[in-house]
Enzyme design. Sequence first.
Site, short mmCIF file in Angstrom:
data_model
loop_
_atom_site.label_atom_id
_atom_site.label_comp_id
_atom_site.label_asym_id
_atom_site.label_seq_id
_atom_site.Cartn_x
_atom_site.Cartn_y
_atom_site.Cartn_z
N LYS A 10 -8.85 1.21 2.26
CA LYS A 10 -8.88 2.19 1.16
C LYS A 10 -8.52 1.48 -0.13
O LYS A 10 -7.47 0.86 -0.23
CB LYS A 10 -7.87 3.31 1.43
CG LYS A 10 -7.68 4.27 0.26
CD LYS A 10 -6.52 5.24 0.50
CE LYS A 10 -5.17 4.55 0.49
NZ LYS A 10 -4.77 4.11 -0.89
N PRO A 89 -4.07 -6.71 6.15
CA PRO A 89 -2.65 -7.07 6.02
C PRO A 89 -1.76 -5.84 5.88
O PRO A 89 -2.20 -4.77 5.44
CB PRO A 89 -2.62 -7.93 4.75
CG PRO A 89 -3.87 -7.58 4.01
CD PRO A 89 -4.89 -7.20 5.04
N ALA A 92 -0.01 -3.49 2.09
CA ALA A 92 -0.95 -4.15 1.18
C ALA A 92 -1.59 -3.22 0.16
O ALA A 92 -2.42 -3.65 -0.64
CB ALA A 92 -2.04 -4.85 1.99
N GLY A 93 -1.28 -1.91 0.20
CA GLY A 93 -1.86 -0.99 -0.76
C GLY A 93 -3.30 -0.64 -0.48
O GLY A 93 -4.01 -0.15 -1.37
N ILE A 94 -3.74 -0.84 0.77
CA ILE A 94 -5.13 -0.53 1.11
C ILE A 94 -5.20 0.41 2.32
O ILE A 94 -6.22 0.47 3.01
CB ILE A 94 -5.96 -1.81 1.34
CG1 ILE A 94 -5.27 -2.76 2.33
CG2 ILE A 94 -6.22 -2.51 0.02
CD1 ILE A 94 -6.08 -4.03 2.61
N GLY A 95 -4.11 1.12 2.58
CA GLY A 95 -4.14 2.23 3.52
C GLY A 95 -4.34 1.88 4.97
O GLY A 95 -4.92 2.67 5.72
N GLY A 96 -3.90 0.70 5.42
CA GLY A 96 -4.16 0.27 6.78
C GLY A 96 -3.76 1.27 7.85
O GLY A 96 -4.59 1.73 8.64
N GLY A 97 -2.49 1.65 7.90
CA GLY A 97 -2.01 2.57 8.92
C GLY A 97 -2.62 3.96 8.79
O GLY A 97 -2.99 4.58 9.79
N SER A 99 -5.51 4.69 7.42
CA SER A 99 -6.92 4.63 7.78
C SER A 99 -7.10 4.54 9.29
O SER A 99 -8.03 5.13 9.85
CB SER A 99 -7.59 3.43 7.09
OG SER A 99 -8.98 3.48 7.25
N ASP A 120 -1.85 9.91 2.57
CA ASP A 120 -3.12 9.19 2.43
C ASP A 120 -4.12 9.50 3.55
O ASP A 120 -5.29 9.11 3.45
CB ASP A 120 -2.87 7.68 2.42
CG ASP A 120 -2.55 7.15 1.03
OD1 ASP A 120 -2.76 7.89 0.05
OD2 ASP A 120 -2.09 6.00 0.93
#
Length: 268
Positions: A10, A89, A92-97, A99, A120
């Site tokens: 994200k 990573p 990281a500010g890209i919504g891993g968990g 998403s 999110d």
Amino acid sequence: MTSEAFAPAKINLALHVTGQRDDGYHLLDSIVMFADVGDRLWFSKAEDMAISVAGPFAEGVPVDRRNLVWRAAELAGFSGAIQLEKNLPHGAGIGGGSSDAAAVLRHCGYAGDGAVLGADVPVCKAAKAQRMQGIGEVLTPLSGWPSLHAVLVNPGVEISTPEVFKALNQKENSEMSGDPMGLSTAEDVIAFLKGQRNDLEDPAQSVAPAITSVLDTLNGMPHCRLARMSGSGATCFALMDTAKHTAEAAQTIATEHADWWVRPCVLS
């Protein structure tokens, strides 16, 4: 029989912090798109719920109910084995968990938005270009928006989102200017985004100065149209005109900074 789901990264192309509620949740006005890079999940039948984790960022990922994937499976009524491949990573500010959890909900046909799992999760469940407002529950699809070429870069720094918000001195900022609806060309979208900002970029750099180095590097790339941090960091992105320019920039950065996570991608 095994089935598969994809959990895309994200990317917050703009993130305005417009206030804070009494319960501590921050109010946001954000543009979100999703990359064609991300985590992957495989689902199979099993007598008991179980999660296994592999991939370059598998270390430290819990395999019990602390993992949002487990809680999303419970919410969606799935009980079986889930294999999670962590390619994104952490912190990281890209919504891993989020998403990952959203991918479980989509795969299982869960009708709700999943907000109970985190702010999110609803936008990640939609997994397409959106304007996200409120605490994440007000979503407006940006239908007609074109795909964008981008380079994602993370300097290998894991950041605590609460720590970044704590470093944000001004919590009441303006909403986005202009109207993102109806934009249909990459040129128009980039022009719109240049008029916006990420209010967490400065406080994140005070927490993790490596972000400044990433932004300087991205801004120095030929054909970079816009460089900005995503979410609360530390991942940053650069928008490019073409796939060729994106691949060239990614190769240059990866060669010069072997310890950074660098991925060319397409956002949609």
